[in-house]
Design a protein around this motif. Structure first.
Motif, PDB file in Angstrom:
ATOM      1  N   GLU A 205      36.908  44.314  35.312  1.00  0.00           N
ATOM      2  CA  GLU A 205      37.929  43.377  35.028  1.00  0.00           C
ATOM      3  C   GLU A 205      38.999  43.728  36.107  1.00  0.00           C
ATOM      4  O   GLU A 205      39.410  44.669  36.238  1.00  0.00           O
ATOM      5  CB  GLU A 205      38.307  43.348  33.921  1.00  0.00           C
ATOM      6  CG  GLU A 205      37.486  43.023  32.622  1.00  0.00           C
ATOM      7  CD  GLU A 205      37.352  41.416  32.575  1.00  0.00           C
ATOM      8  OE1 GLU A 205      37.743  40.569  33.148  1.00  0.00           O
ATOM      9  OE2 GLU A 205      36.621  41.177  31.410  1.00  0.00           O
ATOM     10  N   SER A 206      39.325  42.382  36.770  1.00  0.00           N
ATOM     11  CA  SER A 206      40.402  42.524  37.800  1.00  0.00           C
ATOM     12  C   SER A 206      41.593  42.044  37.081  1.00  0.00           C
ATOM     13  O   SER A 206      42.803  42.347  37.849  1.00  0.00           O
ATOM     14  CB  SER A 206      39.987  41.978  39.062  1.00  0.00           C
ATOM     15  OG  SER A 206      39.763  40.495  38.749  1.00  0.00           O
ATOM     16  N   ASP A 207      41.729  41.268  36.201  1.00  0.00           N
ATOM     17  CA  ASP A 207      42.798  40.428  35.594  1.00  0.00           C
ATOM     18  C   ASP A 207      43.594  41.607  34.952  1.00  0.00           C
ATOM     19  O   ASP A 207      43.087  42.273  34.264  1.00  0.00           O
ATOM     20  CB  ASP A 207      42.433  39.396  34.727  1.00  0.00           C
ATOM     21  CG  ASP A 207      43.584  39.028  33.856  1.00  0.00           C
ATOM     22  OD1 ASP A 207      44.015  37.651  34.387  1.00  0.00           O
ATOM     23  OD2 ASP A 207      43.897  39.420  32.907  1.00  0.00           O
ATOM     24  N   PRO A 208      45.029  41.564  35.363  1.00  0.00           N
ATOM     25  CA  PRO A 208      45.704  42.880  34.635  1.00  0.00           C
ATOM     26  C   PRO A 208      45.882  42.918  33.377  1.00  0.00           C
ATOM     27  O   PRO A 208      46.346  43.882  32.767  1.00  0.00           O
ATOM     28  CB  PRO A 208      47.197  42.464  35.530  1.00  0.00           C
ATOM     29  CG  PRO A 208      47.332  41.266  36.051  1.00  0.00           C
ATOM     30  CD  PRO A 208      45.433  40.871  36.275  1.00  0.00           C
ATOM     31  N   ASP A 209      45.443  41.988  32.696  1.00  0.00           N
ATOM     32  CA  ASP A 209      45.644  41.935  31.234  1.00  0.00           C
ATOM     33  C   ASP A 209      44.625  42.173  30.747  1.00  0.00           C
ATOM     34  O   ASP A 209      44.138  43.020  29.561  1.00  0.00           O
ATOM     35  CB  ASP A 209      46.354  40.564  30.589  1.00  0.00           C
ATOM     36  CG  ASP A 209      47.917  40.560  30.859  1.00  0.00           C
ATOM     37  OD1 ASP A 209      48.545  41.713  31.082  1.00  0.00           O
ATOM     38  OD2 ASP A 209      48.275  39.381  30.422  1.00  0.00           O
ATOM     39  N   LYS A 210      43.371  41.504  31.286  1.00  0.00           N
ATOM     40  CA  LYS A 210      41.999  41.511  30.499  1.00  0.00           C
ATOM     41  C   LYS A 210      41.540  43.088  30.761  1.00  0.00           C
ATOM     42  O   LYS A 210      40.608  43.392  29.888  1.00  0.00           O
ATOM     43  CB  LYS A 210      41.035  40.634  31.253  1.00  0.00           C
ATOM     44  CG  LYS A 210      41.297  39.492  30.688  1.00  0.00           C
ATOM     45  CD  LYS A 210      39.823  38.394  31.030  1.00  0.00           C
ATOM     46  CE  LYS A 210      40.164  36.889  30.919  1.00  0.00           C
ATOM     47  NZ  LYS A 210      39.649  36.046  32.027  1.00  0.00           N
TER      48      LYS A 210
ATOM     49  N   ASP B 128      43.324  50.006  26.403  1.00  0.00           N
ATOM     50  CA  ASP B 128      44.235  51.064  25.315  1.00  0.00           C
ATOM     51  C   ASP B 128      45.475  50.567  24.811  1.00  0.00           C
ATOM     52  O   ASP B 128      45.338  49.381  24.500  1.00  0.00           O
ATOM     53  CB  ASP B 128      44.846  52.006  26.613  1.00  0.00           C
ATOM     54  CG  ASP B 128      45.588  51.255  27.626  1.00  0.00           C
ATOM     55  OD1 ASP B 128      46.658  50.899  27.242  1.00  0.00           O
ATOM     56  OD2 ASP B 128      45.210  51.208  28.693  1.00  0.00           O
ATOM     57  N   LYS B 129      46.101  51.358  24.243  1.00  0.00           N
ATOM     58  CA  LYS B 129      47.257  51.003  23.099  1.00  0.00           C
ATOM     59  C   LYS B 129      48.159  49.926  23.640  1.00  0.00           C
ATOM     60  O   LYS B 129      48.934  49.250  22.899  1.00  0.00           O
ATOM     61  CB  LYS B 129      48.063  52.053  22.855  1.00  0.00           C
ATOM     62  CG  LYS B 129      48.827  51.975  21.610  1.00  0.00           C
ATOM     63  CD  LYS B 129      49.316  53.319  21.213  1.00  0.00           C
ATOM     64  CE  LYS B 129      50.454  53.293  20.144  1.00  0.00           C
ATOM     65  NZ  LYS B 129      51.093  54.846  19.960  1.00  0.00           N
ATOM     66  N   ASP B 130      48.153  49.708  25.258  1.00  0.00           N
ATOM     67  CA  ASP B 130      49.130  48.640  25.491  1.00  0.00           C
ATOM     68  C   ASP B 130      48.937  47.349  25.063  1.00  0.00           C
ATOM     69  O   ASP B 130      49.469  46.435  25.095  1.00  0.00           O
ATOM     70  CB  ASP B 130      48.890  48.694  27.400  1.00  0.00           C
ATOM     71  CG  ASP B 130      49.930  49.608  27.953  1.00  0.00           C
ATOM     72  OD1 ASP B 130      50.876  50.139  27.181  1.00  0.00           O
ATOM     73  OD2 ASP B 130      49.813  49.471  29.200  1.00  0.00           O
TER      74      ASP B 130
ATOM     75  N   ASP C 278      42.660  41.636  20.541  1.00  0.00           N
ATOM     76  CA  ASP C 278      41.563  42.432  20.670  1.00  0.00           C
ATOM     77  C   ASP C 278      41.779  44.073  20.881  1.00  0.00           C
ATOM     78  O   ASP C 278      40.951  44.644  21.649  1.00  0.00           O
ATOM     79  CB  ASP C 278      40.869  41.836  21.884  1.00  0.00           C
ATOM     80  CG  ASP C 278      40.058  40.453  21.807  1.00  0.00           C
ATOM     81  OD1 ASP C 278      39.755  40.066  20.617  1.00  0.00           O
ATOM     82  OD2 ASP C 278      39.849  39.755  22.575  1.00  0.00           O
ATOM     83  N   VAL C 279      42.580  44.443  20.063  1.00  0.00           N
ATOM     84  CA  VAL C 279      42.661  45.696  20.032  1.00  0.00           C
ATOM     85  C   VAL C 279      41.697  46.649  19.650  1.00  0.00           C
ATOM     86  O   VAL C 279      41.099  47.716  20.471  1.00  0.00           O
ATOM     87  CB  VAL C 279      44.147  46.228  19.389  1.00  0.00           C
ATOM     88  CG1 VAL C 279      44.536  47.659  19.444  1.00  0.00           C
ATOM     89  CG2 VAL C 279      45.423  45.398  19.551  1.00  0.00           C
ATOM     90  N   GLU C 280      41.247  46.294  18.585  1.00  0.00           N
ATOM     91  CA  GLU C 280      40.007  47.184  17.917  1.00  0.00           C
ATOM     92  C   GLU C 280      38.913  47.187  18.965  1.00  0.00           C
ATOM     93  O   GLU C 280      38.301  48.109  19.058  1.00  0.00           O
ATOM     94  CB  GLU C 280      39.480  46.545  16.651  1.00  0.00           C
ATOM     95  CG  GLU C 280      40.424  46.857  15.398  1.00  0.00           C
ATOM     96  CD  GLU C 280      41.762  45.955  15.465  1.00  0.00           C
ATOM     97  OE1 GLU C 280      41.971  45.063  16.126  1.00  0.00           O
ATOM     98  OE2 GLU C 280      42.739  46.074  14.519  1.00  0.00           O
ATOM     99  N   ALA C 281      38.493  45.868  19.421  1.00  0.00           N
ATOM    100  CA  ALA C 281      37.515  46.000  20.361  1.00  0.00           C
ATOM    101  C   ALA C 281      37.413  46.587  21.545  1.00  0.00           C
ATOM    102  O   ALA C 281      36.403  47.243  22.205  1.00  0.00           O
ATOM    103  CB  ALA C 281      37.078  44.262  20.616  1.00  0.00           C
ATOM    104  N   ALA C 282      38.760  46.675  22.080  1.00  0.00           N
ATOM    105  CA  ALA C 282      39.088  47.620  23.266  1.00  0.00           C
ATOM    106  C   ALA C 282      38.675  48.867  22.922  1.00  0.00           C
ATOM    107  O   ALA C 282      38.130  49.675  23.801  1.00  0.00           O
ATOM    108  CB  ALA C 282      40.435  47.173  23.837  1.00  0.00           C
TER     109      ALA C 282
END
Ligand code: TMP
Ligand code: ASP
Length: 242
Positions: A206-211, A215-217, A225-229
């Motif tokens: 991914e190049s998008d800075p949010d996508k 991690d915990k950020d 989508d915290v759990e999925a990450a």
């Protein structure tokens, strides 16, 4: 598992005594905090993910000659560890600028740090884990100068091993925090955990800075989508051999 005496409860883990004085049991919680616990929440399944990921990485590091407190995992969210005296210093290694470094220095996010930056923070929630200088470390006597030098070299060695490992996972290890303990023979060994709670991990697909944030950020910055990450990181880590 029947628990012995609870010794300590932190923000993400609980530490219990076991029948063996040299071994403690760590229970990994789903609780998540950020900004010195001003933000609180739950990341469902986080305890198991962080326990499994830390176990895998500790065993991988041991195989590369880095001493760790890992003993074994009696269940998915429990780790038995060697009893050590925790050094109250959080050692942060940064390969790319992010987080508090950008906030405090104005460096652009993603600026390459070569050689990597090693920072020491005082592990003290009441004081907000302040950044330490070498002189403050000396005055506070948190560690001897020899120990500080060894913390730095161990952290840099761990960074080399972990960066290469995550590279094979298609993940960039941006920065991370380590904690060390001293064993009965005064030897420094890696303790605590290595997980998406304690590392910044960027998905190289991914190049998008949010996508790209894995991690915990995602929790700190409400990216969703915290759990999925976390699960995606674990899957990639476990797919790599020790
Ligand atoms: P920072 O940019 O907020 O100083 O964080 C640097 C690294 O340390 C990042 O990978 C997250 C990790 N970290 C912890 O593990 N615990 C903490 O309490 C903080 C503030 C950061
Ligand atoms: N774990 C830390 C806390 O809640 C902060 C963080 O990881 O951002 O204090």
């Amino acid at each position: 598992m029947s628990y012995e005496q609870k010794l300590y409860e932190g923000k993400a883990k609980i530490l219990y005594a076991t029948e063996d004085l040299n071994v403690l049991l760590t229970f990994f919680k789903d609780d998540a905090t950020a900004f010195n616990a001003q933000k609180r929440g739950t990341i469902v399944g986080k305890g198991e993910i962080n326990c499994k990921m830390s176990s895998h990485l500790f065993q991988m590091l041991e195989a590369q000659g880095v001493p760790t407190h890992f003993v074994d995992c009696p269940s998915a969210n429990e780790m038995r560890v060697r009893a050590v005296k925790i050094v109250p210093i959080e050692v942060v290694v940064r390969n790319l600028a992010a987080g508090s470094l950008c906030k405090q220095t104005g460096l652009a996010q993603g600026t390459e740090l070569n050689p990597p930056l090693v920072e020491f923070y005082y592990k003290n929630d009441d004081l907000g884990d302040p950044l330490l200088t070498e002189d403050r470390l000396r005055v506070m006597q948190l560690a001897t100068p020899d120990q500080v030098a060894e913390l730095r070299s161990l952290a840099l060695r761990i960074n080399e091993v972990l960066s290469a490992f995550f590279q094979n996972c298609g993940i960039t290890l941006v920065d991370f925090k380590l904690e060390f303990g001293v064993d009965g023979s005064d030897r420094l060994i890696l303790a605590d955990e290595i997980s998406p709670d304690t590392c910044r991990l960027w998905n190289q697909e991914e190049s998008d800075p949010d996508k790209r944030v894995m991690d915990k950020d995602r929790f700190r910055r409400d990216l969703g989508d915290v759990e999925a990450a976390y699960q995606r990181v674990l899957d990639r880590v476990l797919a790599q051999p020790i």
